[in-house]
Design a protein around this motif. Sequence first.
Motif, PDB file in Angstrom:
ATOM      1  N   LEU A 102       0.830  -1.212   0.000  1.00 23.37           N
ATOM      2  CA  LEU A 102       0.000   0.000   0.000  1.00 23.37           C
ATOM      3  C   LEU A 102       0.862   1.260   0.000  1.00 23.37           C
ATOM      4  O   LEU A 102       0.556   2.231  -0.693  1.00 23.37           O
ATOM      5  N   VAL A 133       2.147   1.734  -3.670  1.00 29.51           N
ATOM      6  CA  VAL A 133       1.188   2.224  -4.684  1.00 29.51           C
ATOM      7  C   VAL A 133       0.580   3.583  -4.318  1.00 29.51           C
ATOM      8  O   VAL A 133       0.021   4.249  -5.181  1.00 29.51           O
ATOM      9  N   THR A 134       0.701   3.977  -3.048  1.00 28.29           N
ATOM     10  CA  THR A 134       0.171   5.304  -2.716  1.00 28.29           C
ATOM     11  C   THR A 134       1.266   6.387  -2.792  1.00 28.29           C
ATOM     12  O   THR A 134       0.952   7.552  -2.992  1.00 28.29           O
ATOM     13  N   PHE A 155       1.834   5.797  -9.817  1.00 26.76           N
ATOM     14  CA  PHE A 155       0.510   5.225  -9.542  1.00 26.76           C
ATOM     15  C   PHE A 155      -0.392   6.245  -8.869  1.00 26.76           C
ATOM     16  O   PHE A 155       0.063   7.068  -8.073  1.00 26.76           O
ATOM     17  N   LYS A 156      -1.649   6.124  -9.187  1.00 25.87           N
ATOM     18  CA  LYS A 156      -2.683   6.883  -8.441  1.00 25.87           C
ATOM     19  C   LYS A 156      -3.600   5.818  -7.853  1.00 25.87           C
ATOM     20  O   LYS A 156      -4.152   4.995  -8.596  1.00 25.87           O
ATOM     21  N   THR A 157      -3.711   5.818  -6.523  1.00 24.99           N
ATOM     22  CA  THR A 157      -4.370   4.678  -5.861  1.00 24.99           C
ATOM     23  C   THR A 157      -5.500   5.124  -4.950  1.00 24.99           C
ATOM     24  O   THR A 157      -5.388   6.115  -4.242  1.00 24.99           O
ATOM     25  N   LYS A 158      -6.558   4.332  -4.979  1.00 22.61           N
ATOM     26  CA  LYS A 158      -7.644   4.525  -4.026  1.00 22.61           C
ATOM     27  C   LYS A 158      -7.871   3.189  -3.314  1.00 22.61           C
ATOM     28  O   LYS A 158      -7.917   2.127  -3.970  1.00 22.61           O
ATOM     29  N   ALA A 208      -7.563  -2.336  -3.177  1.00 20.22           N
ATOM     30  CA  ALA A 208      -6.793  -1.186  -3.671  1.00 20.22           C
ATOM     31  C   ALA A 208      -6.895  -1.159  -5.188  1.00 20.22           C
ATOM     32  O   ALA A 208      -6.679  -2.174  -5.852  1.00 20.22           O
ATOM     33  N   SER A 258      -5.376   0.867  -8.366  1.00 25.15           N
ATOM     34  CA  SER A 258      -4.305   1.792  -8.756  1.00 25.15           C
ATOM     35  C   SER A 258      -4.329   1.975 -10.262  1.00 25.15           C
ATOM     36  O   SER A 258      -4.533   1.016 -11.005  1.00 25.15           O
ATOM     37  N   ARG A 259      -4.097   3.205 -10.667  1.00 22.47           N
ATOM     38  CA  ARG A 259      -3.959   3.448 -12.101  1.00 22.47           C
ATOM     39  C   ARG A 259      -2.498   3.755 -12.380  1.00 22.47           C
ATOM     40  O   ARG A 259      -1.885   4.584 -11.707  1.00 22.47           O
ATOM     41  N   TYR A 260      -1.944   3.072 -13.343  1.00 25.29           N
ATOM     42  CA  TYR A 260      -0.539   3.261 -13.705  1.00 25.29           C
ATOM     43  C   TYR A 260      -0.447   4.406 -14.700  1.00 25.29           C
ATOM     44  O   TYR A 260      -1.053   4.358 -15.773  1.00 25.29           O
TER      45      TYR A 260
END
Length: 202
Positions: free
Chosen positions: A171, A174-175, A180-183, A192, A194-196
């Motif tokens: 976590l 990816v945060t 990465f943009k992660t929620k 989780a 994540s957008r790469y």
Amino acid sequence: MDRLNAVLTEMEAYAEKYNVPIINRESAQLFTKITAEANPKLVLEIGTAIGYSTLLLAANLAPGGKVVTIEQDEERIVMAKHFLTKAGVLEQIEIITGNAGEVVPAVGGKYDLVFIDAAKGQYLDYLRKVMDKLSPGAVIIADNVLFRGWILNNEAPRRFRTIVKRLKAYLDFVTCDPRFKTKVYHIGDGMAVSRYRGETNL
Ligand SMILES: C[S@@+](CC[C@H](N)C(=O)[O-])C[C@H]1O[C@@H](n2cnc3c(N)ncnc32)[C@H](O)[C@@H]1O
């Protein structure tokens, strides 16, 4: 759609009877929504089990798309093939038998969506191994990232502390990594997404 739902229901019953861990219903809804929005051409799934999430992925592929899925338990693979055949999607799926940590570096292709759902202590290792196979804008979904709430409350029994530490490392990565943009969704056991952003598009 009826055929899909009928097979999913059968799989849920099988999973319950034989104690096979599959994505839970609440998480499956979000998982399906995210997958449908991504409409991926090529998907990598790490942790097939009996093919429940594989079927959800296959149902949301772009035309001509494919799911590559990895599982080490041969009995589960037999059941996955059975259910995926019944659902009429086996042709869109490549099942690779083996230990994901060894298999992932060898898989070819650029993936639009990766679903990480195998050994919880290995999520970051899987992600690192798949990084050079992500298409720009790829979506990475990791299930069970809040691991029974222990990630947040630091109360894990001693025997699970290594897994908790490693999930936290996943976590954190990816945060904090700008690629990465992660929620993190607090549903099911935590998911989780994540957008790469790619190497060149920070
Ligand atoms: C939570 S289940 C997957 C559930 C499935 N994704 C679903 O939601 O329907 C995790 C699966 O990962 C498999 N697995 C665990 N460690 C693995 C490894 N190192 N390599 C490959 N498969 C692994 C297990 O055998 C198990 O079937």
